[in-house]
Design an enzyme around this catalytic site. Structure first.
Site, PDB file in Angstrom:
ATOM      1  N   VAL A  68      49.748  48.483  43.480  1.00 46.63           N
ATOM      2  CA  VAL A  68      48.392  48.847  43.091  1.00 46.63           C
ATOM      3  C   VAL A  68      47.615  49.683  44.078  1.00 46.63           C
ATOM      4  O   VAL A  68      47.418  49.057  44.982  1.00 46.63           O
ATOM      5  CB  VAL A  68      47.582  47.514  42.677  1.00 46.63           C
ATOM      6  CG1 VAL A  68      46.284  47.718  42.052  1.00 46.63           C
ATOM      7  CG2 VAL A  68      48.147  46.678  41.745  1.00 46.63           C
ATOM      8  N   ILE A 161      50.439  41.298  47.082  1.00 45.59           N
ATOM      9  CA  ILE A 161      50.268  41.806  45.731  1.00 45.59           C
ATOM     10  C   ILE A 161      50.349  43.158  45.593  1.00 45.59           C
ATOM     11  O   ILE A 161      50.901  43.885  44.925  1.00 45.59           O
ATOM     12  CB  ILE A 161      48.678  41.373  45.274  1.00 45.59           C
ATOM     13  CG1 ILE A 161      48.613  40.061  45.203  1.00 45.59           C
ATOM     14  CG2 ILE A 161      48.212  41.919  43.932  1.00 45.59           C
ATOM     15  CD1 ILE A 161      47.292  39.394  45.098  1.00 45.59           C
ATOM     16  N   GLU A 162      49.774  43.974  46.627  1.00 38.84           N
ATOM     17  CA  GLU A 162      49.614  45.347  46.710  1.00 38.84           C
ATOM     18  C   GLU A 162      50.996  46.155  46.781  1.00 38.84           C
ATOM     19  O   GLU A 162      51.584  47.001  46.315  1.00 38.84           O
ATOM     20  CB  GLU A 162      48.644  45.966  47.918  1.00 38.84           C
ATOM     21  CG  GLU A 162      47.481  45.612  47.473  1.00 38.84           C
ATOM     22  CD  GLU A 162      46.621  46.181  46.643  1.00 38.84           C
ATOM     23  OE1 GLU A 162      47.330  47.498  46.088  1.00 38.84           O
ATOM     24  OE2 GLU A 162      45.853  45.812  45.984  1.00 38.84           O
ATOM     25  N   SER A 163      52.015  45.714  47.689  1.00 35.61           N
ATOM     26  CA  SER A 163      53.277  46.162  47.931  1.00 35.61           C
ATOM     27  C   SER A 163      54.477  45.147  48.328  1.00 35.61           C
ATOM     28  O   SER A 163      55.736  45.759  48.562  1.00 35.61           O
ATOM     29  CB  SER A 163      53.172  46.991  49.503  1.00 35.61           C
ATOM     30  OG  SER A 163      52.675  46.055  50.712  1.00 35.61           O
TER      31      SER A 163
END
Length: 420
Positions: A68, A161-163
């Site tokens: 994201v 969450i991001e990566s």
């Protein structure tokens, strides 16, 4: 800047039931969370909200923690110097997860969407274990940076969450790194992006930028949930959603905001991870034992260094160096672009010794200045920085180049790939 937070009272967790879960999320307009593409709410949003949040338990194809990118529509540029933390090694180090748990202060969320995310983690134990193991070189540093700023330790979990804590992760929207900065947002936070380095992947620089951004968002909203939604969707979009809810006489809570599907699931994902770190036994998991002390040391370097040669001299695998320096596009530290090398603490003495032994094959080259030459053109011709030529030749405002002058040109290590 420091904040005061009221810690939420501990709640009694309910046991998870693995046999009741079907992994996945609802495919809304055939767009998966993994793509990083958000689908806006339609006119029937208010009636369909609970169904969307609850998610579809039938789809087992969708990745639960995608890539994201923060929204590029930033208007505020925030940057500044950053320093690595100096710690007292005489004190007994505990467990990094225990220290993170002490800093939890974002208000808890208890919704059906969180329960679905918890079951997803339970279902995907291999994925969770891989993420946890990948975080080892980075998690302590990020948690300590949050603590230094007085920020909630939940923020140290955002790279999950991001990566999935993969510094080389790249989204379809060209977001990169642990914190998934897209190019334009990275530039607004002074993250260098050129053929030598991409600081969106650099641990220290990208963490500084992400926490700068989150600080700005919290100052804007005075609420960590809204700040987190803004990190995912953009502050302008969230401000408009808040205004719309307030005009309808509603409090700007997660349930009352019209959010795209991806953003709607962002905080439930974080809450599920927080619950996992808080009570891993509920998920049938044992957290890896990461000591609450630095994983890496920093080495300042004023000259270019071929890291392939350094690894050979030190007798360590090049991958160990690469893991901590993912912002380098080449296996070379070009001092003009990046003068700090991060190395595992356990190998720092060996690598320091190899740096003292290191000598480039050709320390320098010579060039005779011709009429019409500029220092910038000469630097570009030899693929070195203007400052490097000036430093080697004692040039400056009081001493300029002129035709016939013999210049010493610093030698730069050959370009290559980390795999070569």
């Amino acid at each position: 800047m420091h904040f005061r937070f009221a810690l939420c009272p501990a709640r009694q967790p309910s046991p998870l039931k693995p046999d009741s879960f079907k992994n996945g999320i609802k495919q809304f307009a055939k767009v998966a969370i993994l793509t990083g593409i958000a689908v806006g709410p339609g006119p029937t949003w208010a009636n369909a909200q609970q169904a969307d949040i609850a998610l579809n338990a039938e789809n087992e194809e969708v990745q639960l923690f995608g890539l994201v990118a923060p929204n590029p529509g930033l208007e505020l540029k925030m940057s500044g110097p950053y320093d690595l933390i100096t710690l007292d090694f005489a004190e007994e180090a505990g467990d990094v997860w225990a220290d993170i748990r002490k800093g939890f202060s974002v208000p808890d969320l208890e919704t059906q969407a969180v329960q679905v995310r918890e079951r997803a983690l339970l279902k995907n134990k291999r994925m969770v274990n891989n993420m946890l193991q990948r975080s080892e070189p980075y998690i302590y540093f990020i948690a300590q940076e949050c603590a230094k700023r007085g920020m909630p330790s939940e923020l140290a979990l955002l790279p999950f969450i991001e990566s999935q804590f993969n510094p080389h992760a790249r989204s379809p929207s060209a977001a990169e790194g642990l914190w998934q900065f897209i190019p334009s947002t990275g530039r607004q936070f002074d993250l260098k992006q050129n053929k030598w380095v991409d600081e969106r992947r650099d641990l220290v620089a990208s963490t500084r930028a992400a926490l700068d951004y989150l600080t700005y968002l919290y100052d804007m909203h005075g609420d960590w949930h809204l700040a987190l939604l803004s990190y995912n969707w953009g502050e302008g979009s969230v401000l408009r959603a808040v205004k719309k809810a307030q005009e309808a006489g509603l409090e700007p809570t997660l349930d009352n905001l019209e959010l795209p599907l991806e953003t709607k699931h962002y905080i439930p994902k974080l809450q599920a991870l927080k619950n996992l770190i808080q009570s891993p036994e509920r998920f049938g998991l044992t957290l890896p034992k990461f000591p609450n002390k630095p994983y890496f040391a920093e080495i300042k370097r004023s000259a270019d260094v071929d890291l392939r040669e350094i690894a050979r001299l030190a007798g360590v695998e090049l991958e160990l160096i690469r893991k901590l320096n993912p912002g380098l596009n080449q296996p070379v530290l070009y001092a003009a672009h990046s003068n700090t090398l991060l190395v595992p603490v356990e190998y720092s003495a060996k690598i320091q010794a190899s740096l003292k032994q290191y000598k480039p094959s050709n320390p320098q080259r010579n060039y005779t200045v011709k009429k019409g030459d500029t220092l910038g053109e000469i630097a570009q011709r030899f693929d070195v920085s203007v400052k490097a030529i000036q430093r080697l030749n004692g040039l400056g405002k009081k001493k300029l180049i002129k035709p016939g002058m013999n210049l010493s040109i610093p030698n730069t290590p050959k370009l290559g790939s980390w795999e070569s």
